[in-house]
Write a protein that holds these residues in place. Sequence first.
Motif, PDB file in Angstrom:
ATOM      1  N   ALA A  64     -11.643 -55.609  28.455  1.00 21.01           N
ATOM      2  CA  ALA A  64     -11.487 -56.375  27.216  1.00 21.01           C
ATOM      3  C   ALA A  64     -10.959 -55.505  26.082  1.00 21.01           C
ATOM      4  O   ALA A  64     -10.186 -55.963  25.237  1.00 21.01           O
ATOM      5  CB  ALA A  64     -12.830 -57.003  26.833  1.00 21.01           C
ATOM      6  N   GLU A  65     -11.380 -54.247  26.042  1.00 20.84           N
ATOM      7  CA  GLU A  65     -10.945 -53.303  24.997  1.00 20.84           C
ATOM      8  C   GLU A  65     -10.339 -52.104  25.706  1.00 20.84           C
ATOM      9  O   GLU A  65     -11.048 -51.225  26.182  1.00 20.84           O
ATOM     10  CB  GLU A  65     -12.145 -52.882  24.142  1.00 20.84           C
ATOM     11  N   ARG A  66      -9.013 -52.050  25.787  1.00 25.72           N
ATOM     12  CA  ARG A  66      -8.332 -51.128  26.705  1.00 25.72           C
ATOM     13  C   ARG A  66      -7.923 -49.797  26.085  1.00 25.72           C
ATOM     14  O   ARG A  66      -7.231 -49.007  26.736  1.00 25.72           O
ATOM     15  CB  ARG A  66      -7.109 -51.821  27.319  1.00 25.72           C
ATOM     16  N   CYS A  70     -11.862 -60.830  36.755  1.00 24.31           N
ATOM     17  CA  CYS A  70     -10.581 -60.239  36.379  1.00 24.31           C
ATOM     18  C   CYS A  70      -9.610 -60.465  37.526  1.00 24.31           C
ATOM     19  O   CYS A  70      -9.993 -60.976  38.584  1.00 24.31           O
ATOM     20  CB  CYS A  70     -10.719 -58.741  36.083  1.00 24.31           C
ATOM     21  N   GLU A  89     -15.953 -55.359  32.796  1.00 21.92           N
ATOM     22  CA  GLU A  89     -15.292 -56.383  31.977  1.00 21.92           C
ATOM     23  C   GLU A  89     -15.130 -55.916  30.536  1.00 21.92           C
ATOM     24  O   GLU A  89     -14.140 -56.248  29.868  1.00 21.92           O
ATOM     25  CB  GLU A  89     -16.074 -57.691  32.050  1.00 21.92           C
ATOM     26  N   ASP A 145      -5.845 -56.067  37.357  1.00 14.25           N
ATOM     27  CA  ASP A 145      -6.773 -55.355  36.484  1.00 14.25           C
ATOM     28  C   ASP A 145      -7.541 -54.281  37.242  1.00 14.25           C
ATOM     29  O   ASP A 145      -7.888 -53.239  36.675  1.00 14.25           O
ATOM     30  CB  ASP A 145      -7.780 -56.336  35.869  1.00 14.25           C
TER      31      ASP A 145
END
Length: 368
Positions: free
Chosen positions: A327-329, A207, A323, A175
């Motif tokens: 979480a929302e890429r 991550c 983070e 990540d």
Amino acid sequence: MERIYTPTRVEAFIEPYNRTQDRYQAYYRRGLAAYCASHGIAFDETGFRFPSQLRFLARVRASDKFRKILPDPVGQGLIDVTARLLGARQVPSHCMGSYIFHSAAGDVKVVVDSFDSGELQDQRLLEWCDIYFKTNYWPSRAYPPKVQPIANLNPDVLPHVEELKAARTAEKEWDLFGFFRVWGGTDALEGVEHNLALFETLARVKCKKKLLAYLIAGDTGAAAARLDKAGVPYTTKWMPQSEVWRMAARSTLNIVRHGMHQCIPWRMTETLAMGGCPVLDYKAVTRWHVPLEENVHYLNLGVPYRPSMAPAFDPGEVVERVEGWLAERNLIHDIERNTARYFDEHLTLEKLGGYMIEKAGLEGKHRA
């Protein structure tokens, strides 16, 4: 239709035995050469009769293998004597380059100042030239009108452009990837505290990550103790560039912290080439010729720089921010597309050379 400016010849003044100058100017010099080659414009490197031989000698002089065979000062002395016989001059290392764009309408003289510092490095060349490109251009400084921004580019990328572009489709294993020197500022020591704080904070991000600190300046023993406590691996040896690129290509987020004098570092070049998502430690303070935009071309950790002092920030907020990105890429994927497009449209050799010649044409038109 207005005619596009086309010089009849571009002349690059070179110092092939000055390894620093030759390397720091390589991207700009080769960009001009590439544009000239595709547009039927003569391109000449002038100033030395044996440039390829002098570049070879400069590489040998810097080689660890050569030093083992002929230790200093004997080895270096022998190389220096040979270089002088081929016309080399013993001048201090520097990062300045000068060029002349010749045309029937008149010559346009161009300088590229690729020093990390935002200060203008050569008053003599500033007075001589018509355009003074500054790779680490600070919009907050009062520069003369002839000073223009240009990207701060890593010449080591040039033999590997296709390889880096192919890495755009690499499968992600991590990540987050962070490998950088623990140094910085104006004297290498001012940025130690900032870099340690970065590693300590990134270690808290939940991550799949790959962190490695490169200890190079200051009290490395004390730095190692802090990194041990934070659970961050460290080394005193530079990771091979191919390995850095491999890990970067396989990481979703790439930490690209500001370099010496708060410049956008060379690491940005390869991250853009591979269509990665660069994460700066703080909002860029310098400008390239096509500005890099936050949340378009990079993300911002929000860890401000304070020379020789701990940065004033909330580590918890930084951890939460990273983070949240993971979480929302969608934003990350948008940036990946934007960075690949940015490299292709602005940083390939011919595109960069074309930009420099376009600026020279505007200057010539203005003088006419």
